[in-house]
Design a protein around this motif. Structure first.
Motif, PDB file in Angstrom:
ATOM      1  N   LEU A  40       0.835  -1.202   0.000  1.00 28.69           N
ATOM      2  CA  LEU A  40       0.000   0.000   0.000  1.00 28.69           C
ATOM      3  C   LEU A  40       0.871   1.253   0.000  1.00 28.69           C
ATOM      4  N   ARG A  41       1.929   1.235   0.786  1.00 28.42           N
ATOM      5  CA  ARG A  41       2.872   2.358   0.791  1.00 28.42           C
ATOM      6  C   ARG A  41       3.475   2.553  -0.602  1.00 28.42           C
ATOM      7  N   ASP A  42       3.903   1.445  -1.197  1.00 28.75           N
ATOM      8  CA  ASP A  42       4.512   1.490  -2.520  1.00 28.75           C
ATOM      9  C   ASP A  42       3.496   1.905  -3.575  1.00 28.75           C
ATOM     10  N   GLY A  43       2.275   1.372  -3.461  1.00 28.71           N
ATOM     11  CA  GLY A  43       1.235   1.733  -4.423  1.00 28.71           C
ATOM     12  C   GLY A  43       0.943   3.216  -4.398  1.00 28.71           C
ATOM     13  N   ALA A  44       0.901   3.800  -3.198  1.00 24.66           N
ATOM     14  CA  ALA A  44       0.680   5.248  -3.104  1.00 24.66           C
ATOM     15  C   ALA A  44       1.823   6.018  -3.751  1.00 24.66           C
ATOM     16  N   VAL A  58       3.679   4.980  -6.247  1.00 19.95           N
ATOM     17  CA  VAL A  58       3.545   4.847  -7.698  1.00 19.95           C
ATOM     18  C   VAL A  58       2.438   5.760  -8.216  1.00 19.95           C
ATOM     19  N   VAL A  59       1.350   5.884  -7.469  1.00 15.14           N
ATOM     20  CA  VAL A  59       0.280   6.795  -7.884  1.00 15.14           C
ATOM     21  C   VAL A  59       0.764   8.239  -7.875  1.00 15.14           C
ATOM     22  N   GLU A  60       1.568   8.624  -6.891  1.00 16.58           N
ATOM     23  CA  GLU A  60       2.137   9.982  -6.901  1.00 16.58           C
ATOM     24  C   GLU A  60       2.998  10.184  -8.151  1.00 16.58           C
ATOM     25  N   PHE A  61       3.765   9.158  -8.506  1.00 13.03           N
ATOM     26  CA  PHE A  61       4.564   9.250  -9.734  1.00 13.03           C
ATOM     27  C   PHE A  61       3.664   9.377 -10.958  1.00 13.03           C
ATOM     28  N   LEU A  62       2.621   8.553 -11.042  1.00 14.81           N
ATOM     29  CA  LEU A  62       1.730   8.592 -12.210  1.00 14.81           C
ATOM     30  C   LEU A  62       1.015   9.932 -12.295  1.00 14.81           C
ATOM     31  N   THR A  63       0.708  10.522 -11.157  1.00 13.58           N
ATOM     32  CA  THR A  63       0.111  11.861 -11.154  1.00 13.58           C
ATOM     33  C   THR A  63       1.081  12.860 -11.766  1.00 13.58           C
ATOM     34  N   ILE A  94     -12.362  -5.381 -13.139  1.00 13.09           N
ATOM     35  CA  ILE A  94     -11.587  -4.137 -13.265  1.00 13.09           C
ATOM     36  C   ILE A  94     -12.209  -3.037 -12.420  1.00 13.09           C
ATOM     37  N   ASP A  95     -13.535  -2.886 -12.501  1.00 11.02           N
ATOM     38  CA  ASP A  95     -14.196  -1.830 -11.735  1.00 11.02           C
ATOM     39  C   ASP A  95     -14.039  -2.060 -10.228  1.00 11.02           C
ATOM     40  N   THR A  96     -14.153  -3.308  -9.808  1.00 12.31           N
ATOM     41  CA  THR A  96     -13.977  -3.619  -8.387  1.00 12.31           C
ATOM     42  C   THR A  96     -12.541  -3.360  -7.945  1.00 12.31           C
ATOM     43  N   TYR A  97     -11.583  -3.771  -8.773  1.00 10.54           N
ATOM     44  CA  TYR A  97     -10.169  -3.535  -8.457  1.00 10.54           C
ATOM     45  C   TYR A  97      -9.894  -2.044  -8.330  1.00 10.54           C
ATOM     46  N   HIS A  98     -10.424  -1.252  -9.242  1.00 15.99           N
ATOM     47  CA  HIS A  98     -10.200   0.190  -9.186  1.00 15.99           C
ATOM     48  C   HIS A  98     -10.896   0.825  -7.983  1.00 15.99           C
ATOM     49  N   ALA A  99     -12.078   0.327  -7.635  1.00 19.06           N
ATOM     50  CA  ALA A  99     -12.766   0.850  -6.449  1.00 19.06           C
ATOM     51  C   ALA A  99     -11.964   0.539  -5.189  1.00 19.06           C
ATOM     52  N   GLU A 100     -11.408  -0.677  -5.112  1.00 21.88           N
ATOM     53  CA  GLU A 100     -10.590  -1.038  -3.962  1.00 21.88           C
ATOM     54  C   GLU A 100      -9.302  -0.216  -3.929  1.00 21.88           C
ATOM     55  N   THR A 101      -8.748   0.076  -5.092  1.00 20.33           N
ATOM     56  CA  THR A 101      -7.543   0.903  -5.155  1.00 20.33           C
ATOM     57  C   THR A 101      -7.828   2.292  -4.599  1.00 20.33           C
ATOM     58  N   ARG A 102      -8.955   2.866  -4.984  1.00 23.10           N
ATOM     59  CA  ARG A 102      -9.330   4.185  -4.444  1.00 23.10           C
ATOM     60  C   ARG A 102      -9.474   4.121  -2.929  1.00 23.10           C
ATOM     61  N   GLN A 103     -10.177   3.122  -2.450  1.00 24.39           N
ATOM     62  CA  GLN A 103     -10.468   3.020  -1.025  1.00 24.39           C
ATOM     63  C   GLN A 103      -9.190   2.822  -0.211  1.00 24.39           C
ATOM     64  N   ARG A 104      -8.270   2.004  -0.719  1.00 23.09           N
ATOM     65  CA  ARG A 104      -7.071   1.659   0.031  1.00 23.09           C
ATOM     66  C   ARG A 104      -6.008   2.760   0.010  1.00 23.09           C
ATOM     67  N   LEU A 105      -5.975   3.553  -1.055  1.00 19.61           N
ATOM     68  CA  LEU A 105      -4.869   4.496  -1.229  1.00 19.61           C
ATOM     69  C   LEU A 105      -5.218   5.944  -0.942  1.00 19.61           C
ATOM     70  N   ARG A 106      -6.491   6.325  -0.965  1.00 18.95           N
ATOM     71  CA  ARG A 106      -6.873   7.741  -0.922  1.00 18.95           C
ATOM     72  C   ARG A 106      -6.227   8.486   0.244  1.00 18.95           C
ATOM     73  N   ARG A 130      -3.601   8.051   1.753  1.00 23.17           N
ATOM     74  CA  ARG A 130      -2.138   8.077   1.718  1.00 23.17           C
ATOM     75  C   ARG A 130      -1.603   9.081   0.692  1.00 23.17           C
ATOM     76  N   LEU A 131      -2.497   9.764  -0.019  1.00 18.63           N
ATOM     77  CA  LEU A 131      -2.091  10.552  -1.180  1.00 18.63           C
ATOM     78  C   LEU A 131      -2.200  12.051  -0.930  1.00 18.63           C
ATOM     79  N   THR A 132      -1.447  12.797  -1.720  1.00 19.33           N
ATOM     80  CA  THR A 132      -1.603  14.250  -1.737  1.00 19.33           C
ATOM     81  C   THR A 132      -2.931  14.589  -2.407  1.00 19.33           C
ATOM     82  N   PRO A 133      -3.485  15.767  -2.181  1.00 23.54           N
ATOM     83  CA  PRO A 133      -4.759  16.126  -2.822  1.00 23.54           C
ATOM     84  C   PRO A 133      -4.722  15.993  -4.349  1.00 23.54           C
TER      85      PRO A 133
END
Length: 618
Positions: free
Chosen positions: A340-344, A346-351, A588-600, A602-605
């Protein structure tokens, strides 16, 4: 300075001041190979050898080697993680598997070294055809007993093998020194079991098998057993040492004393007796036996030392391998947090990446920014392997490593393949995403969707306990097969917890016969590669767990499934939804919903806003 480089460096400055783990210098060049091969042949002639075996292995027989032991790369220029060379007077074959078909062409002088497809072509038949008669030399510390036994059995009467010292070491004038990384304690709270518990359990198995002791050679086995970590191998927190575990749960550890401080010695305790490495030979000779040794991981030299004293040997698998693979609840909890730490990160990088003009970025810029995002967590101990970042045709090189000489600027429309991971105290991560940078090439969306379908099939799989990776591998390939496509690597490898990113014995592979068990962590990474055009790979890590029987299922039949560990959005711009079933869309939709729930949280706005857009339902 180019705009892309400035942007990447500014991003690093904003997120971290730590130095980069990854470098971009080329460690070998093809022109180095021919003169080094000539020098090796001179040594072969002096020893009256018709050939010499050059593996990518060290005395500990792990997959990864320290710079001192990277003899295959020094001789040939090939830096892949698997392969070997057989040097003869008139030819030199470099044996590589399908992952490295393109890489070997670029790194090796193909006039001096002939690429050989392996394991399709085995060394015994190749030698019989290339060499009518003669003696082949090998270093007994660098080959396992099982490997040499197989080779000897396949050579016939005209060819033979001879033990010798290492001829490469004779001609390598600036060979690096042995690694001297410090050893640290891996807390019992992260391991889930103390070293004493592990040693007692293995000692009981030794007694039941009739063995008095077992020789351990694999670095990650030692680290797992003793709850320690090291710094002797780049990207892998392991230590170079040997050990002998006895049936009373005590252990003799043969290690450079300079690697141990007082805290580490206190952690090991009185049951772990430390000795310098040069005491190993005498200690093995003094064992009463029977002694258990793994012929698939222990070098020939270990067996030679035992045979010299007529010590009874029981050949059996390294007893650490399977329990190490089946993670404890603490290890699963730790690696879940690490992912989860790593996923967040990677999302900051993708942003960040989404706000750049791809045409102003190079592969190195991307690698720098991604590592900076991980460094910004404050928890990164190292990257778990050299980041693979290939745009356009470089993405088709399965284990591509960007250097200053190969660094490619992103052309809008190119696919960008990024395979990366981090080493954290609580877990090891490995994730691959393929990104669009504009209108994708012809056929890329369809191929991406098939690869995604394969990853989904593995993610959704349920299977009876007792099946192995070979029984599931085809699930990932079936969508590609239907289109006449495939990929030349396994679907998944085992992964450690703050250990090696490649860990056995579990695999998702056509050749894996090891039954999958609860707690095993594997990668799920199908791909597709079109030479000269693009590469596609998607990878999540998954953990084997018990599956509840579905309604109407047989409650007496024990079933297993995968739980996903990696949560990072998929590139929806490359998905052709018309090719997907409703069940695949729902996944895919469930995976993306779980990604939002698990990472939100941990992320910058800014990253939260990007994540919301990236994970909208299909």
């Amino acid at each position: 300075m180019a705009v892309s480089a400035r942007n990447a460096r500014l991003y690093r400055q904003e997120t971290t001041k730590a130095p980069m783990f990854q470098s971009f210098s080329a460690t070998t060049t093809p022109d180095q190979g021919p003169p080094r091969l000539a020098a090796l042949r001179a040594e072969m002639a002096a020893e009256e050898l018709a050939g010499f075996l050059v593996p990518r292995a060290d005395a500990h027989q792990g997959e990864y080697v320290a710079p001192r032991d990277d003899r295959l790369a020094w001789l040939t220029g090939f830096t892949g993680s698997a392969g070997f060379c057989i040097a003869l007077a008139g030819t030199a074959g470099i044996f590589i598997d399908g992952r490295y078909t393109l890489q070997v062409r670029a790194q090796v002088d193909n006039g001096a070294f002939t690429p050989v497809p392996w394991p399709k072509t085995q060394p015994g038949p190749w030698l019989r055809e290339a060499l009518p008669t003669g003696v082949i030399g090998f270093d007994p510390w660098l080959h396992t007993n099982a490997e040499i036994a197989r080779l000897e059995a396949s050579l016939g009467d005209a060819l033979s093998l001879r033990r010798t010292d290492n001829l490469i070491d004779r001609i390598w004038p600036d060979q690096p020194a042995p690694p001297q990384g410090a050893v640290i304690v891996h807390p019992d709270s992260l391991a889930g079991r103390s070293s004493a518990e592990k040693r007692r359990s293995l000692a009981q198995h030794l007694t039941e098998s009739g063995a008095k002791s077992v020789v351990l050679t694999l670095p990650d086995s030692l680290c797992w057993l003793l709850n320690i970590r090291g710094a002797d191998i780049p990207r892998n927190p392991v230590v170079h040492a040997f050990a002998v575990l006895h049936d009373d749960a005590s252990c003799d550890l043969f290690i450079d004393p300079a690697k141990l401080d007082d805290d580490l010695r206190a952690h090991l305790g009185p049951e772990i007796r430390c000795h310098p490495p040069h005491d190993l030979a005498a200690a093995l000779g003094a064992l009463a036996g029977p002694v258990q040794v793994d012929p698939n991981t222990a070098p020939v030299a270990i067996f030679d030392l035992m045979a010299a004293q007529d010590t009874p040997v029981i050949e059996a698998d390294d007893p650490c391998i399977l329990p190490k693979a089946c993670k404890t609840a603490a290890e699963i909890a730790g690696t879940t947090e690490a992912h989860l730490r790593d996923g967040a990160a990677v999302v900051e990088f993708l942003t960040w990446f989404s706000g750049q003009n791809p045409a102003e970025l190079t592969e190195i810029d991307v690698v720098m920014a991604l590592e900076a995002a991980r460094q910004a967590t404050g928890a990164l101990r190292d990257i778990s392997f050299e980041t693979i970042c290939g745009t356009g045709p470089n993405g088709a090189i399965v284990h591509y490593r960007v250097t200053e000489g190969t660094n490619r600027r992103i052309t809008p429309g190119d696919l960008l393949l990024i395979d990366s991971g981090g080493q954290y105290a609580d877990g090891t991560t490995d994730i691959t995403r393929t990104l669009a940078t504009g209108t994708p090439p012809e056929g890329a969306r369809a191929a991406f969707t098939r690869v995604l379908q394969g990853m989904i099939a593995i993610s959704r799989a349920r299977w009876p306990k007792g099946l192995a990776g070979r029984d599931l591998d085809a699930l990932a390939r079936a969508p590609l097969w239907m289109a006449g496509q495939d990929y030349d690597h396994g679907t998944g490898h085992g992964v450690g917890t703050y250990l090696c990113v490649h860990e056995g014995p579990q695999r998702l592979s056509r050749i894996s016969e090891v039954p999958l068990e609860s707690g095993m962590i594997l990668s799920n990474e199908p791909g597709y590669y079109r030479e000269g055009a693009f590469g596609i790979r998607l990878e999540n890590l998954v953990v084997v767990t018990q599956a509840d029987p579905p309604e109407g299922g047989d409650p007496q039949r024990e079933m297993l499934r995968f739980d996903t560990l990696t949560y990072v959005p998929l590139e929806t711009a490359l998905i052709d939804t018309a090719m997907l079933s409703q069940a695949e869309i729902d996944w895919i939709d469930t995976y993306h919903a779980e990604t939002r729930q698990r990472l939100r949280d941990r992320l910058t706005p800014e990253a939260r806003r990007w994540l919301d857009r990236a994970t909208r339902p299909l």
